[in-house]
Write a protein that holds these residues in place. Sequence first.
Motif, PDB file in Angstrom:
ATOM      1  N   THR A  44       0.826  -1.209   0.000  1.00  0.00           N
ATOM      2  CA  THR A  44       0.000   0.000   0.000  1.00  0.00           C
ATOM      3  C   THR A  44       0.862   1.261   0.000  1.00  0.00           C
ATOM      4  O   THR A  44       0.570   2.233  -0.712  1.00  0.00           O
ATOM      5  CB  THR A  44      -0.913   0.002   1.244  1.00  0.00           C
ATOM      6  OG1 THR A  44      -1.749  -1.152   1.210  1.00  0.00           O
ATOM      7  CG2 THR A  44      -1.771   1.254   1.298  1.00  0.00           C
ATOM      8  N   LEU A  45       1.924   1.249   0.800  1.00  0.00           N
ATOM      9  CA  LEU A  45       2.785   2.427   0.882  1.00  0.00           C
ATOM     10  C   LEU A  45       3.424   2.748  -0.463  1.00  0.00           C
ATOM     11  O   LEU A  45       3.488   3.914  -0.872  1.00  0.00           O
ATOM     12  CB  LEU A  45       3.862   2.205   1.949  1.00  0.00           C
ATOM     13  CG  LEU A  45       4.889   3.327   2.110  1.00  0.00           C
ATOM     14  CD1 LEU A  45       4.209   4.628   2.518  1.00  0.00           C
ATOM     15  CD2 LEU A  45       5.956   2.937   3.122  1.00  0.00           C
ATOM     16  N   LEU A  46       3.897   1.723  -1.171  1.00  0.00           N
ATOM     17  CA  LEU A  46       4.523   1.966  -2.466  1.00  0.00           C
ATOM     18  C   LEU A  46       3.525   2.578  -3.446  1.00  0.00           C
ATOM     19  O   LEU A  46       3.844   3.523  -4.179  1.00  0.00           O
ATOM     20  CB  LEU A  46       5.086   0.658  -3.023  1.00  0.00           C
ATOM     21  CG  LEU A  46       5.808   0.770  -4.379  1.00  0.00           C
ATOM     22  CD1 LEU A  46       6.962   1.753  -4.301  1.00  0.00           C
ATOM     23  CD2 LEU A  46       6.291  -0.603  -4.836  1.00  0.00           C
ATOM     24  N   ILE A  47       2.297   2.069  -3.436  1.00  0.00           N
ATOM     25  CA  ILE A  47       1.258   2.616  -4.326  1.00  0.00           C
ATOM     26  C   ILE A  47       0.987   4.081  -3.980  1.00  0.00           C
ATOM     27  O   ILE A  47       0.891   4.945  -4.860  1.00  0.00           O
ATOM     28  CB  ILE A  47      -0.032   1.780  -4.217  1.00  0.00           C
ATOM     29  CG1 ILE A  47       0.196   0.375  -4.799  1.00  0.00           C
ATOM     30  CG2 ILE A  47      -1.196   2.479  -4.910  1.00  0.00           C
ATOM     31  CD1 ILE A  47      -0.943  -0.592  -4.532  1.00  0.00           C
ATOM     32  N   GLU A  48       0.874   4.371  -2.685  1.00  0.00           N
ATOM     33  CA  GLU A  48       0.541   5.734  -2.265  1.00  0.00           C
ATOM     34  C   GLU A  48       1.689   6.703  -2.542  1.00  0.00           C
ATOM     35  O   GLU A  48       1.462   7.854  -2.941  1.00  0.00           O
ATOM     36  CB  GLU A  48       0.175   5.735  -0.782  1.00  0.00           C
ATOM     37  CG  GLU A  48      -1.140   5.021  -0.498  1.00  0.00           C
ATOM     38  CD  GLU A  48      -1.449   4.930   0.992  1.00  0.00           C
ATOM     39  OE1 GLU A  48      -0.546   5.200   1.810  1.00  0.00           O
ATOM     40  OE2 GLU A  48      -2.593   4.585   1.339  1.00  0.00           O
ATOM     41  N   LEU A  49       2.936   6.244  -2.332  1.00  0.00           N
ATOM     42  CA  LEU A  49       4.073   7.103  -2.652  1.00  0.00           C
ATOM     43  C   LEU A  49       4.112   7.422  -4.147  1.00  0.00           C
ATOM     44  O   LEU A  49       4.322   8.586  -4.540  1.00  0.00           O
ATOM     45  CB  LEU A  49       5.376   6.428  -2.227  1.00  0.00           C
ATOM     46  CG  LEU A  49       5.740   6.484  -0.741  1.00  0.00           C
ATOM     47  CD1 LEU A  49       6.937   5.589  -0.451  1.00  0.00           C
ATOM     48  CD2 LEU A  49       6.043   7.920  -0.310  1.00  0.00           C
ATOM     49  N   GLN A  50       3.913   6.404  -4.977  1.00  0.00           N
ATOM     50  CA  GLN A  50       3.917   6.641  -6.417  1.00  0.00           C
ATOM     51  C   GLN A  50       2.787   7.575  -6.827  1.00  0.00           C
ATOM     52  O   GLN A  50       2.977   8.458  -7.681  1.00  0.00           O
ATOM     53  CB  GLN A  50       3.805   5.307  -7.163  1.00  0.00           C
ATOM     54  CG  GLN A  50       3.998   5.426  -8.668  1.00  0.00           C
ATOM     55  CD  GLN A  50       5.404   5.883  -9.027  1.00  0.00           C
ATOM     56  OE1 GLN A  50       6.371   5.168  -8.795  1.00  0.00           O
ATOM     57  NE2 GLN A  50       5.519   7.083  -9.585  1.00  0.00           N
TER      58      GLN A  50
END
Length: 788
Positions: free
Chosen positions: A78-84
């Motif tokens: 989830t964090l990677l998606i939100e950062l991107q």
Amino acid sequence: MRIMLHIGPAELGADRLQAVLAEKREGLESKGILFPRCAGGTNHTRLFMAVTDPDHIDPLRYNRGLIAPDKQAALRETLLIELQRDIDRAKPDILILSASQLGGSLARRSELERLRDLLTPLSDDIRIIAHIDEPARLLARVYAAQVMEGRAYPLDRELALAESADWWQGALDQMGPIDPQAGNFLETQAPPFWLDFQALQEFWEDVFGAGSLTFRAYYPKVFASEDVTEEIRAGFGIEVNIGKAAAARLPDQPSAAWLSRARRMNALLLQVLEPRKRILPRLLWRSFLQEFSVPGDPIDPATLGAISKRFKTANAALAKAHGLPADLFKAPRAKAAWNEADPMYGFRASQYLLGFMWRINKATKEERQARRAALAQAAGAEPDTTVKPISNNGLSDEAKAVMPPLAMQKFQSLQGSPYAPHNRIGAVNEEELAAAFTPAPQRPLTAGSTGNVIVGCMKNEAPYIVEWIAYHRAVGVDNFLIYTNDCSDGTEEILQRLDQMGIVQHRNNDKWKGNSPQQYALNQAMKEPVVTNADWIIHIDVDEFINVRTGNGTLEDFFARVPDATNVAMTWRLFGHNGVTALKDDLVIDQFDTCAPKYCPKPHTVWGFKTMFKNIGAYGKLSCHRPNKLDATRADRVKWVNGSGQDMTREAIKNGWRSSKKSIGYDLLQLNHYALRSAESFLIKRQRGRALHVDRSIGLNYWIRMDWSNFRDITIKRNIPRVRAEYDRLMQDEALKTLHDQGFAWHRAKADELHGIPEFQELYTQALKVKLTETERVAYALALDMES
């Protein structure tokens, strides 16, 4: 895009940098610099928790419900998606990520590789920043922080390590297996391995590349000043001007005697936890240590001269290589080697532990079920991957009948969550009535002073005014400035009579301007002599009572416990209708004694606070919950404390109106908030709307948010004898008594009238049918928030 990765470590000003970055987030983004909220509001703890090895369970993952590997993996994805997503939206030149735990907790190459693999899809241009300080000074701070989080071992370990050839590995070898349920965390119990800055650099550059890490100097006074923004610019490679920051207070260090007490208690608590039959939540553990604090000098870094000597040569080389100031590693003049301080006054941790055990057992019962599955999975058990529909298991029959599907989903998500409400914090026994407080004589005021002053706003509050005035006079309020607008129940006449009696100063506010009659009144109040000459200024409403829970229950008793405080965040304790349906001419503080649990971080209204603040000219505006418009030149004089007397300046100095999991505290003072009173009082309130927002009515949703009736707190009733005495004294004035009786009669007639109107009778009936547990009420309120 370049990623600037700030790794702390701990006790080196990371929280200050993060707070300034968060405050300037929008302005920075407009200049091509992204400090993403998705990784954490200030400290990017979600980033840290996403990259530790699955078996490296730290206090954050343990207390935030991320013990199980599958939950951690979901966080990472989830964090990677939100950062991107945030990068695609902002298109920044610089992405700043900052988590103080990265430098102080990641000790395995595999964890740095997990971090690198998370970040390289975003950018392969990654620069690492770490702040460092003279090691003896730093160790004194780090040890204090560890002890206040549960460390059980004295500094003898570090002093012995000073003689070892390999500090880094020697420190890690001191740590046994990570065992969260037994209180064994690398971050808390092990010596700080990263104090070997040369090894820290080699460790990070081995994964991110030679030259990728830059050390910078930590100077506490610079970080606390308004010029900390220059350090941010230099450290993160920001070329544009980002302005200045409000000056901040340097954090106080706990006394050496308090640390001695706390460490001894921690050692006993680890013995209690070692059989793994009990669970001690982090907040409860912290509260235990707060209960026996003692003043005194902190640990003297000069007694840790062996640590300075151990790293002298290596640090001199680092200073040269990184261009650090020559005085950064200047060690304090050595003194006799550290010995643990006397805990003072014959302190015996075992005696305190006996008093704590019932609270530990109660917490264990409530926590065990929520954490059992996650702990088992972390220990190697296979996760249950069966897809199950959302269930209403655990819901009361009453809740099943009234809660919408979204609220039921929220109820399930609260199970085992750190946001689940409970009553397991604090040191006050709230369910047994202690001896009544004695009458407090009226205080003599110094020439020109108006003392402790309440500024209040009222509309149609006739039945409640005299009690509220009598109560606050009894606990040490000297003067009142009360504004009224659009009253029809006799409120204005009652206050005018009290003005004539010399008890209050009353102002008519019917001709208010702007968006809010209350804010208009507060703006005018700041020009009034009774306020400008005050010692302390308090803005509360007539349904709010300052409940002092120390000494003889007066403001002076509270001030004696927090002598250097300038601002007090008086957190609400929300009281429900307590089964009282009919409007009664009786004391509010005697009729209503059921309330919200002490631990209830959501919904946001539960931990709202009002502020009592010293009149030192530090703020330029009085708002509903707090003073605002901080004068930067006086910021260093400001100290905020919570209701337990604990420093919360960093959190509250500039903004915010609610307490957090870190700053909540009720032990010395709380603000009893009787938002509903009786069910009939609620009907009348529903009919007229709220004083602050004249265009917003109060319906069933408000009842659901405010009718907390699952726990009992009778501490305020210690005031009843002296309040009744003052109430009776005021009511000896025949004119005042007549006006009060007429005001109550108006409300009695209004309630009868509303019962006859189908809309209001239906609301009354619906409200009384809503009987929810504390967790069901939180779930329902969260669902209402989402729907709105």
